[in-house]
Write a protein that holds these residues in place. Structure first.
Motif, PDB file in Angstrom:
ATOM      1  N   ASP A 208      39.028   8.472 109.119  1.00 11.07           N
ATOM      2  CA  ASP A 208      39.026   9.016 110.470  1.00 11.07           C
ATOM      3  C   ASP A 208      40.368   8.807 111.160  1.00 11.07           C
ATOM      4  N   VAL A 209      40.981   7.651 110.957  1.00  8.30           N
ATOM      5  CA  VAL A 209      42.298   7.390 111.548  1.00  8.30           C
ATOM      6  C   VAL A 209      43.338   8.320 110.948  1.00  8.30           C
ATOM      7  N   ASP A 210      43.308   8.473 109.634  1.00 13.42           N
ATOM      8  CA  ASP A 210      44.284   9.332 108.953  1.00 13.42           C
ATOM      9  C   ASP A 210      44.175  10.793 109.389  1.00 13.42           C
ATOM     10  N   ALA A 211      43.000  11.199 109.828  1.00 14.44           N
ATOM     11  CA  ALA A 211      42.773  12.599 110.197  1.00 14.44           C
ATOM     12  C   ALA A 211      43.183  12.922 111.638  1.00 14.44           C
ATOM     13  N   LEU A 212      43.589  11.920 112.404  1.00 16.24           N
ATOM     14  CA  LEU A 212      43.948  12.138 113.805  1.00 16.24           C
ATOM     15  C   LEU A 212      45.251  12.924 113.941  1.00 16.24           C
ATOM     16  N   THR A 213      45.331  13.731 114.945  1.00 24.74           N
ATOM     17  CA  THR A 213      46.574  14.419 115.278  1.00 24.74           C
ATOM     18  C   THR A 213      47.409  13.508 116.177  1.00 24.74           C
ATOM     19  N   GLU A 214      48.641  13.918 116.465  1.00 19.82           N
ATOM     20  CA  GLU A 214      49.514  13.106 117.318  1.00 19.82           C
ATOM     21  C   GLU A 214      48.866  12.879 118.691  1.00 19.82           C
ATOM     22  N   LYS A 215      48.332  13.940 119.284  1.00 22.79           N
ATOM     23  CA  LYS A 215      47.693  13.810 120.589  1.00 22.79           C
ATOM     24  C   LYS A 215      46.459  12.918 120.512  1.00 22.79           C
ATOM     25  N   GLU A 216      45.725  13.026 119.411  1.00 22.71           N
ATOM     26  CA  GLU A 216      44.512  12.215 119.250  1.00 22.71           C
ATOM     27  C   GLU A 216      44.851  10.741 119.061  1.00 22.71           C
ATOM     28  N   TYR A 217      45.996  10.456 118.440  1.00 22.94           N
ATOM     29  CA  TYR A 217      46.436   9.063 118.306  1.00 22.94           C
ATOM     30  C   TYR A 217      46.639   8.452 119.687  1.00 22.94           C
ATOM     31  N   VAL A 218      47.309   9.190 120.551  1.00 25.82           N
ATOM     32  CA  VAL A 218      47.574   8.699 121.902  1.00 25.82           C
ATOM     33  C   VAL A 218      46.263   8.505 122.664  1.00 25.82           C
ATOM     34  N   LYS A 219      45.399   9.499 122.597  1.00 24.99           N
ATOM     35  CA  LYS A 219      44.116   9.425 123.293  1.00 24.99           C
ATOM     36  C   LYS A 219      43.269   8.260 122.780  1.00 24.99           C
ATOM     37  N   SER A 220      43.243   8.072 121.469  1.00 27.00           N
ATOM     38  CA  SER A 220      42.451   6.989 120.877  1.00 27.00           C
ATOM     39  C   SER A 220      43.008   5.625 121.251  1.00 27.00           C
ATOM     40  N   TYR A 221      44.334   5.530 121.263  1.00 30.18           N
ATOM     41  CA  TYR A 221      44.956   4.251 121.595  1.00 30.18           C
ATOM     42  C   TYR A 221      44.672   3.864 123.049  1.00 30.18           C
ATOM     43  N   LYS A 222      44.732   4.849 123.940  1.00 34.10           N
ATOM     44  CA  LYS A 222      44.428   4.581 125.340  1.00 34.10           C
ATOM     45  C   LYS A 222      42.958   4.188 125.510  1.00 34.10           C
ATOM     46  N   LYS A 223      42.107   4.856 124.784  1.00 30.89           N
ATOM     47  CA  LYS A 223      40.683   4.541 124.856  1.00 30.89           C
ATOM     48  C   LYS A 223      40.415   3.139 124.315  1.00 30.89           C
ATOM     49  N   PHE A 224      41.120   2.790 123.259  1.00 31.02           N
ATOM     50  CA  PHE A 224      40.987   1.473 122.635  1.00 31.02           C
ATOM     51  C   PHE A 224      41.361   0.353 123.599  1.00 31.02           C
ATOM     52  N   ASN A 225      42.280   0.645 124.520  1.00 33.28           N
ATOM     53  CA  ASN A 225      42.753  -0.346 125.472  1.00 33.28           C
ATOM     54  C   ASN A 225      42.092  -0.251 126.843  1.00 33.28           C
ATOM     55  N   SER A 226      41.186   0.682 127.020  1.00 31.56           N
ATOM     56  CA  SER A 226      40.569   0.844 128.341  1.00 31.56           C
ATOM     57  C   SER A 226      39.473  -0.198 128.561  1.00 31.56           C
ATOM     58  N   SER A 227      39.445  -0.717 129.765  1.00 28.56           N
ATOM     59  CA  SER A 227      38.424  -1.710 130.100  1.00 28.56           C
ATOM     60  C   SER A 227      37.023  -1.112 129.992  1.00 28.56           C
ATOM     61  N   LYS A 228      36.923   0.173 130.250  1.00 30.46           N
ATOM     62  CA  LYS A 228      35.622   0.849 130.163  1.00 30.46           C
ATOM     63  C   LYS A 228      35.077   0.813 128.737  1.00 30.46           C
ATOM     64  N   THR A 229      35.903   1.214 127.788  1.00 33.55           N
ATOM     65  CA  THR A 229      35.465   1.216 126.388  1.00 33.55           C
ATOM     66  C   THR A 229      35.138  -0.187 125.915  1.00 33.55           C
ATOM     67  N   ILE A 230      35.979  -1.124 126.245  1.00 38.23           N
ATOM     68  CA  ILE A 230      35.777  -2.512 125.821  1.00 38.23           C
ATOM     69  C   ILE A 230      34.441  -3.035 126.323  1.00 38.23           C
ATOM     70  N   TYR A 231      34.168  -2.783 127.591  1.00 37.26           N
ATOM     71  CA  TYR A 231      32.925  -3.293 128.167  1.00 37.26           C
ATOM     72  C   TYR A 231      31.699  -2.645 127.533  1.00 37.26           C
ATOM     73  N   GLU A 232      31.773  -1.346 127.364  1.00 33.96           N
ATOM     74  CA  GLU A 232      30.642  -0.620 126.777  1.00 33.96           C
ATOM     75  C   GLU A 232      30.333  -1.115 125.371  1.00 33.96           C
ATOM     76  N   VAL A 233      31.375  -1.401 124.608  1.00 34.38           N
ATOM     77  CA  VAL A 233      31.175  -1.766 123.202  1.00 34.38           C
ATOM     78  C   VAL A 233      30.861  -3.243 123.023  1.00 34.38           C
ATOM     79  N   THR A 234      31.550  -4.115 123.750  1.00 35.19           N
ATOM     80  CA  THR A 234      31.466  -5.549 123.450  1.00 35.19           C
ATOM     81  C   THR A 234      30.572  -6.366 124.373  1.00 35.19           C
TER      82      THR A 234
END
Length: 274
Positions: A106-132
């Motif tokens: 899934d990581v290998d299949a990401l586009t340049e824009k998707e890398y940026v979007k995923s990285y921001k999501k990975f660091n968002s307090s919202k995502t962290i709280y929802e998951v952990t």
């Protein structure tokens, strides 16, 4: 409980979300990160997850539950950030291997824009709280809600022993307290670990709200235990047990206020009667 009016906290909103990083510190230039750099950072996180997975798979003997829970949160955070269907649920070597393999694809299949979007999501307090944190936080709300006999051990104990003898009360006292310690208070420990792990991903206010909410739910559980320990048969002096049950309800309400403010500020709160 006997002679205790149920506390209605009114509409206290709850729905949770936050953000966390697996092993890298939160970046100050997260908003302006480029695709190549985001790709590099996600590759680091994926490698970290792979290494941890291999360590769990090759570990002799039983894996400490906290170790597995921490890894599950780290992996599932990465997976959610890249919109992968892969998720760790159990301690299974085959599940660990397949999940890592799928996340790599899934990581290998990401586009340049998707890398940026995923990285921001990975660091968002919202995502962290929802998951952990979200699931355990909801469980603590239920476990300290004084009228919820399905989850609150004191409410269940009181309903069962309103007219019990001393012997019956004493018989069930230990198991009820053990249930609080081994299930609910254990989840408090997991939450505290995750909050500490990702403390740099939260603002000062968010961190304070999370810590105070968790602390108040923990105090509520402590007072449940004290109330059960002081429990008396009907007709005897019940004031000590009642006082502790009042305190348990008060701490529950305080915890709900903090977590409501936290969720409301993230814009993810859902109306509900807690």
């Amino acid at each position: 409980m006997r002679n205790i009016s149920k506390i209605t906290t009114g509409t206290i909103t709850i729905a949770l979300a936050l953000g966390l990083m697996g092993c890298s510190p939160t970046r100050s230039n997260n908003d302006s990160i480029e695709g190549s750099e985001a790709k590099k950072e996600l590759a680091i996180e994926l490698k970290f997850s792979q290494n941890e997975s291999e360590r769990l798979i090759n570990k002799d003997g039983k894996i400490e539950d906290k170790t597995l829970q921490s890894y599950k949160n780290d992996f599932n955070l990465l997976s959610a950030s890249i919109n992968s269907t892969s998720k760790i649920e159990t301690q299974s070597d085959s599940e660990l291997k397949e999940s890592i393999a799928q996340s790599k694809r899934d990581v290998d299949a990401l586009t340049e824009k998707e890398y940026v979007k995923s990285y921001k999501k990975f660091n968002s307090s919202k995502t962290i709280y929802e998951v952990t944190l979200m699931n355990n936080m909801h469980d603590m709300i239920d476990a300290t809600k004084d009228w919820d006999e399905d989850h609150n051990e004191l409410a269940l104990f009181d309903n069962k022993h309103m007219r019990s003898s001393k012997a019956q009360i004493k018989r069930d006292m230990g198991p009820a307290i053990d249930h609080i310690n081994t299930l609910s208070k254990y989840k408090i420990e997991l939450m505290q670990d995750e909050i500490q792990k990702h403390r740099d991903s939260y603002t000062k206010l968010q961190l304070e709200q999370l810590k105070k909410a968790t602390h108040n739910f923990e105090l509520s559980l402590d007072n449940q235990i004290k109330s059960i320990q002081a429990y008396k048969p009907i007709g005897e002096d019940y004031s000590t047990s009642r006082d502790f049950s009042y305190k348990a309800s008060e701490k529950y309400t305080n915890g709900c206020v903090y977590i409501t403010d936290f969720e409301s500020n993230l814009g993810i709160a859902k109306a509900g009667d807690f």
